[in-house]
Enzyme design. Structure first.
Site, PDB file in Angstrom:
ATOM      1  N   ASP A   1       0.859  -1.172   0.000  1.00  0.00           N
ATOM      2  CA  ASP A   1       0.000   0.000   0.000  1.00  0.00           C
ATOM      3  C   ASP A   1       0.902   1.231   0.000  1.00  0.00           C
ATOM      4  OD1 ASP A   1      -2.537   1.459   0.452  1.00  0.00           O
ATOM      5  OD2 ASP A   1      -3.200  -0.473   1.240  1.00  0.00           O
TER       6      ASP A   1
ATOM      7  N   ASP B   1      -3.105   4.607  -2.481  1.00  0.00           N
ATOM      8  CA  ASP B   1      -4.201   5.123  -1.672  1.00  0.00           C
ATOM      9  C   ASP B   1      -4.660   6.509  -2.173  1.00  0.00           C
ATOM     10  OD1 ASP B   1      -5.571   4.544   0.980  1.00  0.00           O
ATOM     11  OD2 ASP B   1      -4.779   6.533   1.410  1.00  0.00           O
TER      12      ASP B   1
ATOM     13  N   GLU C   1      -6.327   4.000  -6.230  1.00  0.00           N
ATOM     14  CA  GLU C   1      -7.665   4.185  -5.661  1.00  0.00           C
ATOM     15  C   GLU C   1      -8.121   5.592  -6.012  1.00  0.00           C
ATOM     16  OE1 GLU C   1      -9.992   4.083  -1.367  1.00  0.00           O
ATOM     17  OE2 GLU C   1      -8.020   4.992  -1.550  1.00  0.00           O
TER      18      GLU C   1
ATOM     19  N   HIS D   1     -11.098  -3.424   2.769  1.00  0.00           N
ATOM     20  CA  HIS D   1     -11.138  -3.066   4.197  1.00  0.00           C
ATOM     21  C   HIS D   1     -12.017  -1.846   4.471  1.00  0.00           C
ATOM     22  CE1 HIS D   1      -8.304  -0.463   2.313  1.00  0.00           C
ATOM     23  NE2 HIS D   1      -8.277   0.306   3.379  1.00  0.00           N
ATOM     24  N   ASP D   2     -12.519  -1.196   3.415  1.00  0.00           N
ATOM     25  CA  ASP D   2     -13.384  -0.020   3.593  1.00  0.00           C
ATOM     26  C   ASP D   2     -14.854  -0.320   3.300  1.00  0.00           C
ATOM     27  OD1 ASP D   2     -11.159   1.633   4.102  1.00  0.00           O
ATOM     28  OD2 ASP D   2     -10.912   2.117   1.969  1.00  0.00           O
TER      29      ASP D   2
HETATM   30  C1  GLC Z   1      -8.230   5.034   1.557  1.00  0.00           C
HETATM   31  C2  GLC Z   1      -8.057   3.809   2.426  1.00  0.00           C
HETATM   32  C3  GLC Z   1      -8.785   4.030   3.707  1.00  0.00           C
HETATM   33  C4  GLC Z   1      -8.151   5.215   4.404  1.00  0.00           C
HETATM   34  C5  GLC Z   1      -8.105   6.454   3.500  1.00  0.00           C
HETATM   35  C6  GLC Z   1      -7.148   7.467   4.020  1.00  0.00           C
HETATM   36  O1  GLC Z   1      -9.528   5.265   1.202  1.00  0.00           O
HETATM   37  O2  GLC Z   1      -8.500   2.671   1.741  1.00  0.00           O
HETATM   38  O3  GLC Z   1      -8.773   2.904   4.536  1.00  0.00           O
HETATM   39  O4  GLC Z   1      -8.879   5.528   5.554  1.00  0.00           O
HETATM   40  O5  GLC Z   1      -7.671   6.139   2.203  1.00  0.00           O
HETATM   41  O6  GLC Z   1      -5.835   7.013   3.897  1.00  0.00           O
END
Ligand code: GLC
Length: 565
Positions: free
Chosen positions: A100, A207, A265, A339-340
């Site tokens: 990540d 991320d 992402e 995980h979200d």
């Molecule tokens: C992304 C991650 C999430 C995190 C956010 C801030 O969306 O997947 O878990 O809280 O970024 O880093």
């Protein structure tokens, strides 16, 4: 697959959320040595790549997405030596490791930010420091430099008394945003990425990467009615230098030459932009994670907590639009869980004991047989269900806790806030991986309780049962490796308006795959005129142990995959 095709077109990715995967030392938190002990399990499932959520040194305000040292492992998870061993263990089994990469922000405890707090520091400009809004006393209500809200609730700016200015944090105040306009910041990030690549990692999951280029100057967003602080997310995402930054990163890290895996992402990205980012004619990103298909169960214009029932035609059409839109130029990532996100069986399936297994298999089938790279989130391969928490105190996640406090503070009834959390909290996905009927994740007390269904839904039970969700995932993954049509086939949605049936074909030269699925808990009829003839079809996968010969009616959550040649 041709020699020049990216290798990840035939790969399936498995996401490890390390805190909840396997604990080797009994402290109740998963760790790297725990994960090392499960590599044969992953090999058995057949996945090609492991995406490891953050294990870097962190105060854990957001479970590691707040990084205090990019070049070290947090003692909670182990050591750099453990990580080296994980990489070696994966490579020895023919699997790869994707780390990540969280570089939109650091932790406020990162040395860079600590230095930046001093207004005379050379690192002051590494973050976004701004004075109070003109005409306002610093620290006063409404004095924030812009009206942006944090994704985790409250203002996106925090006042730092010592230096008399505010710093920007699109997430928690412990996650200050890095200023990518500053070339030294970018150079430091690329250097860190090269350091990891030299250590053996095979790529990065980036991320919230489309937040790194901000619209400069930072200005107020449109205020939504009734909301004191707000912005249109699209206003802070996809800034003007996004493509430049991605191309620079590629060059500087040697992503293309080294054939590294990348997935970005991306919040608020549309199909056309995603095609530009993932275009095979440029070195930008291998693929992106998009959000449209996981926001269809929320009120349009609302937040994730504003629940709305899913319409199947919406889901099918959304996914089909992305398939068409990325076409052969871009590349899709295929995910329902991470995980979200809550567990998909509870969300888009039926998690009752009667239908859980078939609906988990059917959701897997439709997802994996789209065009793109599929992702399996730990526990998804078991058909794991939502956590079933009933009190606010059950939740650990910063986003969930903040939402509850803010919503109930604004007068939302507690039952309604709890119902939203039960459906959408990120903790739904974070309960410990159940390895045995007793749990088997730790010898101590798990940091978050096991799902109450662990005695029925666990690895041991599913490995022993050929008809389990696990074995269905294993077969689906094998199918992608075996059949070129799964990787390359052109996608065509059938019956777009049907409220019960999800059907599509994948076509490559003279070979076709047809997927047909009943997405409800009732028997459903199939409008026969609208699907290809099954005369020369071979049944290659089903969600129910014994499928009937004809396809005119499908049992609840029954899905079938036919190969037509
Ligand atoms: C992304 C991650 C999430 C995190 C956010 C801030 O969306 O997947 O878990 O809280 O970024 O880093």
């Amino acid at each position: 697959m041709s020699e020049t095709d990216p290798w990840w077109k035939s790969a399936v990715v498995y996401q490890i959320y390390p805190r909840s995967f396997a604990d080797s030392d009994g402290d109740g938190v998963g760790d790297l040595r725990g994960a090392i002990g499960k590599l044969d399990y992953l090999k058995g499932l057949g996945v090609d790549v492991v995406w490891l959520s953050p294990v870097y040194r962190s105060p854990m305000d957001d479970n590691g997405y707040d990084i205090a040292d990019y070049r070290d492992v947090d003692p909670l998870f182990g050591t750099l030596d453990d990580l080296d061993e994980l990489i070696a263990g994966l490579h020895a089994r023919g699997m790869k490791l994707v780390m990540d990469l969280v570089v939109n922000h650091t932790s406020d405890e990162h040395a860079w930010f600590q230095e930046s707090r001093d207004p005379s520091s050379v690192k002051r400009d590494w973050y976004f420091w701004r004075p109070a809004r003109e005409g306002f006393e610093p620290g006063a209500q409404g004095a924030e430099p812009t009206n942006w809200a944090s994704f985790f609730g409250g203002p996106a700016w925090t006042y730092d008394e010592a230096s008399g200015e505010y710093f920007l944090h699109l997430f928690s105040p412990k996650q200050p945003d890095l200023n990518w306009e500053n070339p030294e910041v970018r150079a430091a990030v690329y250097d860190m990425m090269r350091w990891w690549v030299d250590r053996g990692v095979d790529g990065f999951r980036m991320d919230v990467i489309n937040l790194i280029s901000k619209p400069i100057p930072l200005t107020d967003g449109a205020v939504a009615p009734g909301q004191p602080l707000s912005y249109d997310v699209s206003q802070v995402a996809n800034g003007p230098r996004m493509i430049e930054f991605l191309e620079e990163m590629n060059r500087e890290v040697g992503i293309g030459e080294r054939r590294l895996f990348t997935v970005g992402e991306m919040i608020a990205v549309d199909v056309d932009r995603a095609r530009e980012y993932t275009s095979q004619h440029h070195d930008r990103l291998g693929m992106v994670f998009t959000f449209e298909h996981v926001t269809l169960d929320q009120e349009p214009g609302g937040m994730k907590w504003d629940l709305k029932p899913l319409s199947l035609p919406d889901l099918k059409r959304t996914m089909a639009r992305w398939q068409k839109g990325l076409g052969t130029e871009g590349w899709n990532s295929l995910y329902f869980e991470n995980h979200d996100q809550p567990r998909v069986v509870s969300r888009y399936g039926d998690d009752s004991p009667e239908h859980r297994v078939a609906s988990a298999k059917t959701l897997a089938t439709v997802l994996h047989l789209h065009r793109g790279t599929p992702y399996v989130y730990e526990g998804q391969e078991l058909g794991m269900i939502n956590a079933g928490f009933t009190t606010a105190g059950d939740y650990r996640d910063i986003e969930s806790r903040n939402f509850y406090t803010i919503a109930t503070g604004q007068g939302v009834p507690a039952e309604r806030a709890l119902a939203a959390l039960a459906a959408k909290s990120r903790d739904n996905a974070r309960t410990p991986m159940p390895w045995t009927p007793e749990g088997g994740f730790t010898t101590g007390t798990p940091w978050l309780p096991y799902n109450a269904a662990a005695p029925e839904i666990n690895v041991e039970a599913e490995l022993a049962d050929e008809d389990s969700v696990y074995h269905h995932y294993r077969r689906l993954i094998a199918l992608r490796h075996e059949l070129e049509v799964v990787r390359e086939g052109r996608f065509e949605l059938l019956l777009p308006d049907d409220e019960r049936i999800w059907a599509f074909t994948r076509t490559l030269r003279d070979e076709q795959l047809m997927v047909i699925a009943n997405m409800t808990s009732q028997v459903a009829g199939v409008p026969m005129g609208s699907i290809p003839s099954l005369e020369r079809a071979e049944l290659v996968l089903t969600s129910l142990p014994a499928a009937a010969d004809d396809v005119q009616t499908l049992e609840p959550w029954e899905s079938r995959v036919y190969r037509i040649r």
